[in-house]
Every structure is written in structure tokens, then in C-alpha cells.
Motif scaffolding. Structure first.
Motif, PDB file in Angstrom:
ATOM      1  N   SER A   1      45.299   0.384  39.735  1.00 40.25           N
ATOM      2  CA  SER A   1      45.884   1.430  40.583  1.00 40.25           C
ATOM      3  C   SER A   1      46.799   2.348  39.789  1.00 40.25           C
ATOM      4  O   SER A   1      46.842   3.561  40.014  1.00 40.25           O
ATOM      5  CB  SER A   1      46.657   0.784  41.737  1.00 40.25           C
ATOM      6  N   TRP A   2      47.533   1.767  38.818  1.00 38.13           N
ATOM      7  CA  TRP A   2      48.374   2.610  37.950  1.00 38.13           C
ATOM      8  C   TRP A   2      47.515   3.560  37.139  1.00 38.13           C
ATOM      9  O   TRP A   2      47.833   4.744  37.016  1.00 38.13           O
ATOM     10  CB  TRP A   2      49.211   1.719  37.035  1.00 38.13           C
ATOM     11  N   ARG A   3      46.405   3.058  36.581  1.00 36.86           N
ATOM     12  CA  ARG A   3      45.513   3.909  35.804  1.00 36.86           C
ATOM     13  C   ARG A   3      44.953   5.033  36.655  1.00 36.86           C
ATOM     14  O   ARG A   3      44.636   6.112  36.153  1.00 36.86           O
ATOM     15  CB  ARG A   3      44.361   3.081  35.215  1.00 36.86           C
ATOM     16  N   ALA A   4      44.812   4.791  37.962  1.00 38.60           N
ATOM     17  CA  ALA A   4      44.299   5.820  38.867  1.00 38.60           C
ATOM     18  C   ALA A   4      45.389   6.791  39.319  1.00 38.60           C
ATOM     19  O   ALA A   4      45.114   7.752  40.041  1.00 38.60           O
ATOM     20  CB  ALA A   4      43.659   5.167  40.092  1.00 38.60           C
ATOM     21  N   GLY A   5      46.623   6.532  38.902  1.00 39.21           N
ATOM     22  CA  GLY A   5      47.729   7.421  39.256  1.00 39.21           C
ATOM     23  C   GLY A   5      48.275   7.224  40.652  1.00 39.21           C
ATOM     24  O   GLY A   5      48.970   8.099  41.174  1.00 39.21           O
ATOM     25  N   VAL A   6      48.001   6.058  41.259  1.00 38.74           N
ATOM     26  CA  VAL A   6      48.430   5.844  42.644  1.00 38.74           C
ATOM     27  C   VAL A   6      49.386   4.655  42.785  1.00 38.74           C
ATOM     28  O   VAL A   6      49.723   4.262  43.898  1.00 38.74           O
ATOM     29  CB  VAL A   6      47.210   5.652  43.580  1.00 38.74           C
ATOM     30  N   PHE A   7      49.828   4.098  41.671  1.00 38.90           N
ATOM     31  CA  PHE A   7      50.791   2.990  41.709  1.00 38.90           C
ATOM     32  C   PHE A   7      51.847   3.228  40.644  1.00 38.90           C
ATOM     33  O   PHE A   7      51.531   3.668  39.531  1.00 38.90           O
ATOM     34  CB  PHE A   7      50.084   1.644  41.457  1.00 38.90           C
ATOM     35  N   THR A   8      53.095   2.929  40.997  1.00 41.38           N
ATOM     36  CA  THR A   8      54.205   3.071  40.053  1.00 41.38           C
ATOM     37  C   THR A   8      54.791   1.701  39.748  1.00 41.38           C
ATOM     38  O   THR A   8      55.240   1.006  40.667  1.00 41.38           O
ATOM     39  CB  THR A   8      55.308   3.973  40.644  1.00 41.38           C
ATOM     40  N   PRO A   9      54.785   1.280  38.494  1.00 36.71           N
ATOM     41  CA  PRO A   9      55.401  -0.006  38.139  1.00 36.71           C
ATOM     42  C   PRO A   9      56.888  -0.003  38.494  1.00 36.71           C
ATOM     43  O   PRO A   9      57.526   1.060  38.562  1.00 36.71           O
ATOM     44  CB  PRO A   9      55.201  -0.090  36.624  1.00 36.71           C
ATOM     45  N   PRO A  10      57.471  -1.173  38.725  1.00 37.57           N
ATOM     46  CA  PRO A  10      58.905  -1.247  39.048  1.00 37.57           C
ATOM     47  C   PRO A  10      59.762  -0.558  37.992  1.00 37.57           C
ATOM     48  O   PRO A  10      59.625  -0.807  36.804  1.00 37.57           O
ATOM     49  CB  PRO A  10      59.174  -2.756  39.086  1.00 37.57           C
ATOM     50  N   GLY A  11      60.598   0.345  38.443  1.00 37.17           N
ATOM     51  CA  GLY A  11      61.508   1.043  37.555  1.00 37.17           C
ATOM     52  C   GLY A  11      60.896   2.152  36.735  1.00 37.17           C
ATOM     53  O   GLY A  11      61.562   2.727  35.873  1.00 37.17           O
ATOM     54  N   ALA A  12      59.630   2.482  36.997  1.00 33.99           N
ATOM     55  CA  ALA A  12      58.920   3.472  36.179  1.00 33.99           C
ATOM     56  C   ALA A  12      58.950   4.865  36.815  1.00 33.99           C
ATOM     57  O   ALA A  12      59.251   5.026  38.005  1.00 33.99           O
ATOM     58  CB  ALA A  12      57.472   3.034  35.977  1.00 33.99           C
ATOM     59  N   GLU A  13      58.612   5.854  35.995  1.00 34.22           N
ATOM     60  CA  GLU A  13      58.433   7.228  36.468  1.00 34.22           C
ATOM     61  C   GLU A  13      57.115   7.324  37.233  1.00 34.22           C
ATOM     62  O   GLU A  13      56.112   6.738  36.836  1.00 34.22           O
ATOM     63  CB  GLU A  13      58.397   8.176  35.270  1.00 34.22           C
ATOM     64  N   THR A  14      57.107   8.062  38.319  1.00 29.91           N
ATOM     65  CA  THR A  14      55.876   8.212  39.086  1.00 29.91           C
ATOM     66  C   THR A  14      54.919   9.168  38.382  1.00 29.91           C
ATOM     67  O   THR A  14      55.327  10.013  37.587  1.00 29.91           O
ATOM     68  CB  THR A  14      56.156   8.757  40.497  1.00 29.91           C
TER      69      THR A  14
END
Length: 203
Positions: free
Chosen positions: A109-122
Motif C-alpha cells: 500500500s505504501w508503494r501504491a502511495g496510499v499508506f503512510t508509515p508511522p511518523g512518515a511524510e505522506t
């Protein structure tokens, strides 16, 4: 912007390989230096970039980007923090394999640009800042070289060319992506290298 000849040609170079790239560890905005392999990649890419005759060079301030710019012949690039890689929060330093083994789908989901890891930039914040950087350059009748990172390149391809992040493999280290701006943005090249394409390019 009129049709025909580009108002601006944007040359986007991802920095050369680092030791973290080689281990498929996520670096984000950590200042990880180029490896010897990455320096070699930069030197190999230099003729491909030179053939485009850039008239200006802008770089992320991270050392792996400025060192790549120097290998391309630009020892004093303009530094712009907007071209820096996204901060990845709690995922910084983790490997893609480790994240994939969690089995929660978060890495995909992060690779797809739809999930932000905890504490990360969107992904949206990353996109906003690199789009702002490009819009500040337009129109200028120049070929502009930007030495940056994989995330900003993926974000610009989505924002200007309409290619969704989940449809793009990561660009290789020391690779060249070209976007021409005329009446609209057009992708001329994506992830071109002179050292061969990776089977599994790092994020």
C-alpha cells in the motif's frame, strides 16, 4: 505552454547506489552516502546526461544526490530541500523483505502511495513539494537537471503524466527520467541507464 518544442525539458536523475540500496533497506531522508558501486554508476551515466545539454543543475541536499551531481559534472548544484526523499519515520532502515514478511499489506500500500508509515511524510505532502518545485521552474526554455530520489520521481510521474504510483516500478539508481513540458507534460524516458536495468530495483 504552446505545442511543439518543449518549453522545458526536465531531466530527473536518481542518485547512484548506496549500501542501503544494495541491501534493499529504506533510507528515506537519512543521509546515506554513495557506495563505490554508486560512484561507478554515476560516472557511467554522465555521458547520457551530458548529451541532453542541461543548462542548470538542482540537487537534493542529501550527500548521495550532491555526490551524484558532481559525478555528472556539476560540482556546485543549486540545493533545494523540496527535492529530498520522503521521511519514512519508523520504517527508516528496514528492508523491503522484512516489511513484506509482516503480511499486513502495508508495504504494498505504501508503494501504491496510499499508506503512510508511522511518523512518515505522506505521499501527498511529498507530491505537493516536488510539484511546487517544478512549477517554480516553468516556463523557462531550458533543459534542467535535477538530481533527486526515487520517491520524488514517482510522485511527479503521477502528478504530471498521470501514471499511478502502483503502476511504476522503482527507477534504478543512477538512472535518467525525462519529462517534456509543452502544452502538457509528456514522459520521454523513464529510468534509463547505461549500466543495465536491475532485476529488482530498490525503493
Amino acid at each position: 505552454m504552446g505545442g511543439g518544442k518543449p518549453v522545458m525539458r526536465l531531466l530527473l536523475v536518481r542518485h547512484g547506489e548506496t549500501a542501503w540500496n544494495a541491501g534493499h533497506r529504506l533510507q528515506g531522508s537519512e543521509d546515506i552516502p554513495l557506495s563505490e558501486s554508486g560512484r561507478g554508476q554515476g560516472r557511467l551515466l554522465a555521458p547520457l546526461v551530458a548529451a541532453q545539454r542541461p543548462t542548470r543543475c538542482i540537487s537534493s541536499p542529501l550527500s548521495r544526490a550532491t555526490a551524484t551531481a558532481a559525478l555528472l559534472g556539476f560540482h556546485d548544484p543549486e540545493l533545494d530541500e523540496r527535492w529530498q526523499e520522503a521521511h519514512l519515520g519508523d520504517w527508516t532502515g528496514l528492508s523491503s523483505a522484512e516489511l513484506g514478511r509482516r503480511g499486513d499489506g502495508a508495504y504494498k500500500s505504501w508503494r501504491a502511495g496510499v499508506f503512510t508509515p508511522p511518523g512518515a511524510e505522506t505521499f501527498e505532502a511529498l507530491t505537493d513539494r516536488v510539484v511546487s518545485a517544478v512549477e517554480q521552474l516553468l516556463p523557462n526554455d531550458r533543459t534542467v537537471l535535477v538530481v533527486t530520489h526515487g520517491g520524488p520521481i514517482r510522485a511527479l510521474c503521477q502528478a504530471f503524466v498521470g501514471l499511478q504510483a502502483n503502476a511504476l516500478v522503482p527507477v534504478d539508481p543512477a538512472s535518467l527520467t525525462i519529462i517534456d513540458f509543452t502544452d502538457r507534460a509528456r514522459l520521454r524516458a523513464y529510468g534509463a541507464t547505461t549500466s543495465g536495468l536491475s532485476e529488482d530495483p530498490p525503493d
